[in-house]
Write a protein that holds these residues in place. Structure first.
Motif, PDB file in Angstrom:
ATOM      1  N   VAL A  28      -8.228 -15.737 -27.859  1.00 57.85           N
ATOM      2  CA  VAL A  28      -8.106 -15.541 -26.406  1.00 57.85           C
ATOM      3  C   VAL A  28      -7.986 -16.899 -25.716  1.00 57.85           C
ATOM      4  O   VAL A  28      -7.103 -17.104 -24.870  1.00 57.85           O
ATOM      5  N   ALA A  29      -8.842 -17.831 -26.089  1.00 56.84           N
ATOM      6  CA  ALA A  29      -8.800 -19.170 -25.491  1.00 56.84           C
ATOM      7  C   ALA A  29      -7.456 -19.848 -25.777  1.00 56.84           C
ATOM      8  O   ALA A  29      -6.893 -20.513 -24.902  1.00 56.84           O
ATOM      9  N   HIS A  30      -6.954 -19.673 -26.968  1.00 57.47           N
ATOM     10  CA  HIS A  30      -5.655 -20.254 -27.333  1.00 57.47           C
ATOM     11  C   HIS A  30      -4.553 -19.741 -26.413  1.00 57.47           C
ATOM     12  O   HIS A  30      -3.734 -20.516 -25.910  1.00 57.47           O
ATOM     13  N   TRP A  31      -4.511 -18.440 -26.174  1.00 58.16           N
ATOM     14  CA  TRP A  31      -3.439 -17.875 -25.354  1.00 58.16           C
ATOM     15  C   TRP A  31      -3.599 -18.258 -23.890  1.00 58.16           C
ATOM     16  O   TRP A  31      -2.597 -18.491 -23.194  1.00 58.16           O
ATOM     17  N   ASP A  38       2.263 -24.049 -20.668  1.00 53.55           N
ATOM     18  CA  ASP A  38       3.632 -23.706 -20.277  1.00 53.55           C
ATOM     19  C   ASP A  38       3.826 -23.835 -18.776  1.00 53.55           C
ATOM     20  O   ASP A  38       4.906 -24.228 -18.321  1.00 53.55           O
ATOM     21  N   ALA A  39       2.800 -23.525 -17.988  1.00 54.37           N
ATOM     22  CA  ALA A  39       2.902 -23.682 -16.534  1.00 54.37           C
ATOM     23  C   ALA A  39       3.046 -25.159 -16.160  1.00 54.37           C
ATOM     24  O   ALA A  39       3.755 -25.494 -15.217  1.00 54.37           O
ATOM     25  N   GLN A  40       2.391 -26.034 -16.922  1.00 56.88           N
ATOM     26  CA  GLN A  40       2.442 -27.465 -16.629  1.00 56.88           C
ATOM     27  C   GLN A  40       3.789 -28.090 -16.979  1.00 56.88           C
ATOM     28  O   GLN A  40       4.175 -29.095 -16.389  1.00 56.88           O
ATOM     29  N   CYS A  41       4.481 -27.531 -17.951  1.00 61.55           N
ATOM     30  CA  CYS A  41       5.741 -28.143 -18.390  1.00 61.55           C
ATOM     31  C   CYS A  41       6.880 -27.129 -18.434  1.00 61.55           C
ATOM     32  O   CYS A  41       7.753 -27.202 -19.297  1.00 61.55           O
ATOM     33  N   ALA A  42       6.884 -26.186 -17.500  1.00 59.93           N
ATOM     34  CA  ALA A  42       7.899 -25.128 -17.479  1.00 59.93           C
ATOM     35  C   ALA A  42       9.312 -25.688 -17.388  1.00 59.93           C
ATOM     36  O   ALA A  42      10.247 -25.131 -17.964  1.00 59.93           O
ATOM     37  N   SER A  43       9.482 -26.800 -16.702  1.00 56.14           N
ATOM     38  CA  SER A  43      10.828 -27.357 -16.535  1.00 56.14           C
ATOM     39  C   SER A  43      11.428 -27.841 -17.855  1.00 56.14           C
ATOM     40  O   SER A  43      12.650 -27.964 -17.974  1.00 56.14           O
ATOM     41  N   PHE A  44      10.600 -28.091 -18.859  1.00 52.69           N
ATOM     42  CA  PHE A  44      11.098 -28.569 -20.147  1.00 52.69           C
ATOM     43  C   PHE A  44      11.467 -27.427 -21.089  1.00 52.69           C
ATOM     44  O   PHE A  44      12.080 -27.659 -22.130  1.00 52.69           O
ATOM     45  N   LEU A  45      11.076 -26.200 -20.763  1.00 57.91           N
ATOM     46  CA  LEU A  45      11.287 -25.089 -21.690  1.00 57.91           C
ATOM     47  C   LEU A  45      12.756 -24.785 -21.928  1.00 57.91           C
ATOM     48  O   LEU A  45      13.129 -24.274 -22.973  1.00 57.91           O
ATOM     49  N   GLY A  46      13.612 -25.087 -20.959  1.00 56.31           N
ATOM     50  CA  GLY A  46      15.044 -24.845 -21.120  1.00 56.31           C
ATOM     51  C   GLY A  46      15.708 -25.789 -22.094  1.00 56.31           C
ATOM     52  O   GLY A  46      16.825 -25.537 -22.550  1.00 56.31           O
ATOM     53  N   ALA A  47      15.046 -26.874 -22.428  1.00 52.90           N
ATOM     54  CA  ALA A  47      15.530 -27.852 -23.415  1.00 52.90           C
ATOM     55  C   ALA A  47      16.975 -28.282 -23.156  1.00 52.90           C
ATOM     56  O   ALA A  47      17.779 -28.387 -24.063  1.00 52.90           O
ATOM     57  N   TYR A  66       7.613 -16.351 -21.869  1.00 50.31           N
ATOM     58  CA  TYR A  66       6.419 -16.865 -22.537  1.00 50.31           C
ATOM     59  C   TYR A  66       5.147 -16.382 -21.843  1.00 50.31           C
ATOM     60  O   TYR A  66       4.153 -16.059 -22.502  1.00 50.31           O
ATOM     61  N   LEU A  67       5.177 -16.336 -20.521  1.00 45.10           N
ATOM     62  CA  LEU A  67       4.009 -15.853 -19.779  1.00 45.10           C
ATOM     63  C   LEU A  67       3.668 -14.426 -20.185  1.00 45.10           C
ATOM     64  O   LEU A  67       2.505 -14.111 -20.461  1.00 45.10           O
TER      65      LEU A  67
END
Length: 133
Positions: A28-31, A38-47, A66-67
């Protein structure tokens, strides 16, 4: 977790001990942490993908996908822990994520300077990929 299980339907559904509590709480803590990361680096997810996809930013699509994934996985482990039931499903969920640990190990090694010695030995690299596959 599965070693304690008698492989009966009752054990796979209802056997719950301190080990289950610890590992499922860690899941649970991991997720929750994965959602935050992912919220902190969402702009990088599009690669670097372009917005040609119907004019929508791929980072936005991936961040939302991902959310949903992380929230469902975290909620699943939370409910297993709260209800103390369906522990077999939770244990198999943990096993399913094991290759990700090895992939992370490889990614961290690739980013290190200098690279670890095992990354220069073909047999060691082959062994890592056999573990992952």
């Amino acid at each position: 977790l599965l070693g304690q299980c008698g492989w009966t339907a009752s054990d796979l559904l209802h056997k719950f001990g301190p080990e289950h509590q610890i590992f499922f709480t860690m899941a649970v803590a991991h997720w929750v942490l994965a959602i935050w990361e992912d919220a902190q680096c969402a702009s990088f997810l599009g690669a670097g993908m372009s917005q040609d996809l119907a004019g929508v930013d791929p980072s936005f699509i991936l961040a939302n996908a991902y959310l949903v994934h992380h929230a469902v996985a975290g909620l699943g482990f939370y409910l297993i822990t709260y209800l103390r039931s369906c522990t077999g499903i939770g244990a198999f969920g943990l096993l399913y994520e094991l290759p990700v640990l090895l992939m992370n190990h490889r990614e961290f090694a690739v980013c290190r300077e200098p690279r670890p010695a095992w990354m220069h030995v073909l047999s060691d690299l082959k062994h890592l990929w056999e573990l992952i596959g």
